[in-house]
Motif scaffolding. Structure first.
Motif, short mmCIF file in Angstrom:
data_model
loop_
_atom_site.label_atom_id
_atom_site.label_comp_id
_atom_site.label_asym_id
_atom_site.label_seq_id
_atom_site.Cartn_x
_atom_site.Cartn_y
_atom_site.Cartn_z
N GLU A 242 0.83 -1.20 0.00
CA GLU A 242 0.00 0.00 0.00
C GLU A 242 0.87 1.26 0.00
O GLU A 242 0.55 2.25 -0.67
N GLY A 243 1.98 1.21 0.73
CA GLY A 243 2.89 2.36 0.74
C GLY A 243 3.49 2.61 -0.63
O GLY A 243 3.62 3.78 -1.06
N TRP A 244 3.84 1.55 -1.34
CA TRP A 244 4.39 1.72 -2.69
C TRP A 244 3.32 2.23 -3.66
O TRP A 244 3.63 3.04 -4.55
N CYS A 245 2.08 1.77 -3.49
CA CYS A 245 0.99 2.29 -4.31
C CYS A 245 0.84 3.79 -4.11
O CYS A 245 0.68 4.56 -5.08
N THR A 246 0.90 4.22 -2.86
CA THR A 246 0.79 5.64 -2.56
C THR A 246 1.95 6.43 -3.14
O THR A 246 1.77 7.51 -3.71
N LEU A 247 3.16 5.88 -3.03
CA LEU A 247 4.34 6.55 -3.58
C LEU A 247 4.17 6.79 -5.08
O LEU A 247 4.38 7.91 -5.58
N ALA A 249 1.38 6.60 -6.92
CA ALA A 249 0.20 7.41 -7.22
C ALA A 249 0.49 8.89 -7.01
O ALA A 249 0.11 9.74 -7.84
N ASP A 250 1.17 9.22 -5.92
CA ASP A 250 1.51 10.62 -5.67
C ASP A 250 2.47 11.14 -6.72
O ASP A 250 2.33 12.27 -7.21
#
Length: 297
Positions: A242-247, A249-250
């Protein structure tokens, strides 16, 4: 490979020789490792500049790849120097070692992939034909998952299959042709090769090779980026992913939940795909990792 493939292999020295003459090349006799549907070898052009010669096998037409590379003109993708449709061959710029081989933190590798992809997405979408009804990427992946899981005797854990299909249905419903871009389609780290920065690419350190090149949601490419990394997920795999998805996506100004859904669907569909061609251990790895990501929902 089959009879057609064997005939192509037997004829390969003649093809290479003809392309050497046509393009003024000096081609190394030994091909490079890693190609699954093409012969790829190092060459030098008439001015001594390093190039790569790529010749597609029967059934692996390089016309679409050539078109996308030509449209990109080196922005985010390897540079195309020549294309011979009759011999199904490309002449490409030579690039360096892959991002997969680089000793870097995962987050830094993701940043490099995102930097290249955002340039690829600038290719005019109008240059490609939109997918027809039911041919958007989420619809085709839905059919792949259902058909392959059934044909292989339902190897997918039921909860994993249900979630993958739920995400696929969301992506089908959200499909908007007007928001599609030209995606790479397979931007994993082995398809990103190191490069010298060039004018207009913001100091890009890696360029992508082997583009599939079709119209889709840009978040799909990020889902492909994140479909693996299983050995780097650690003790809290869902939190890490999830953290990598956020990275990503941002970095790309996209929705992290949409990236997550594509990444999960790609993980499951890829697991079934590799199971289908006999890579049991690798396929199970994808499906087992998808099961571990159910925790914390």
């Amino acid at each position: 490979m089959g009879p057609d493939g064997q005939r192509w292999l037997d004829d390969l020295p003649r093809l290479v020789g003809e392309l050497e003459q046509a393009w003024g090349l000096d081609v190394e006799g030994r091909g490079l490792p890693g190609g699954s549907a093409s012969w790829v070898g190092r060459a030098r052009d008439a001015d001594g500049r390093p190039r790569v010669l790529k010749i597609g096998m029967p059934g692996h037409d390089l016309d679409d790849e050539a078109r996308v590379l030509g449209l990109a003109a080196g922005r985010g993708l390897v540079g195309l120097r020549a294309h011979d449709p009759g011999r199904n061959a490309l002449l490409l710029d030579e690039l360096g070692p892959s991002l997969e081989a680089a000793v870097l933190p995962v987050e830094e590798k993701l940043e490099h992939l995102a930097a290249a992809l955002t340039l690829v997405w600038e290719i005019p979408a109008s240059a490609l034909t939109p997918p027809g009804p039911g041919e958007d990427k989420a619809s085709t992946l839905t059919r792949l998952v259902l058909d392959t899981d059934t044909r292989l005797g339902h190897p997918t854990p039921p909860a994993v299959l249900d979630l993958a299909l739920e995400y696929a249905a969301r992506r089908v419903a959200a499909h908007d042709p007007d928001r599609c871009v030209v995606v790479h389609g397979d931007p994993h780290p082995a398809n990103a090769l190191s490069t010298a920065p060039a004018p207009g690419d913001d100091g890009l350190a890696y360029r992508l090779v082997d583009p599939d090149g079709f119209l889709a949601d840009p978040a799909y490419d990020l889902g492909v980026v994140l479909r693996e990394w299983t050995g780097r997920l650690g003790e809290r795999p869902r939190e890490r992913l999830e953290g990598w998805c956020t990275l990503l996506a941002d970095r790309c100004r996209l929705d992290a939940q949409v990236v997550w859904e594509w990444a999960y669907l790609e993980r499951v569909s890829t697991g079934l795909h590799v199971l289908d061609f006999g890579a049991e251990r690798m396929g199970r790895r994808f499906l087992d990792s998808a099961a571990t990501l159910l925790t914390g929902r």
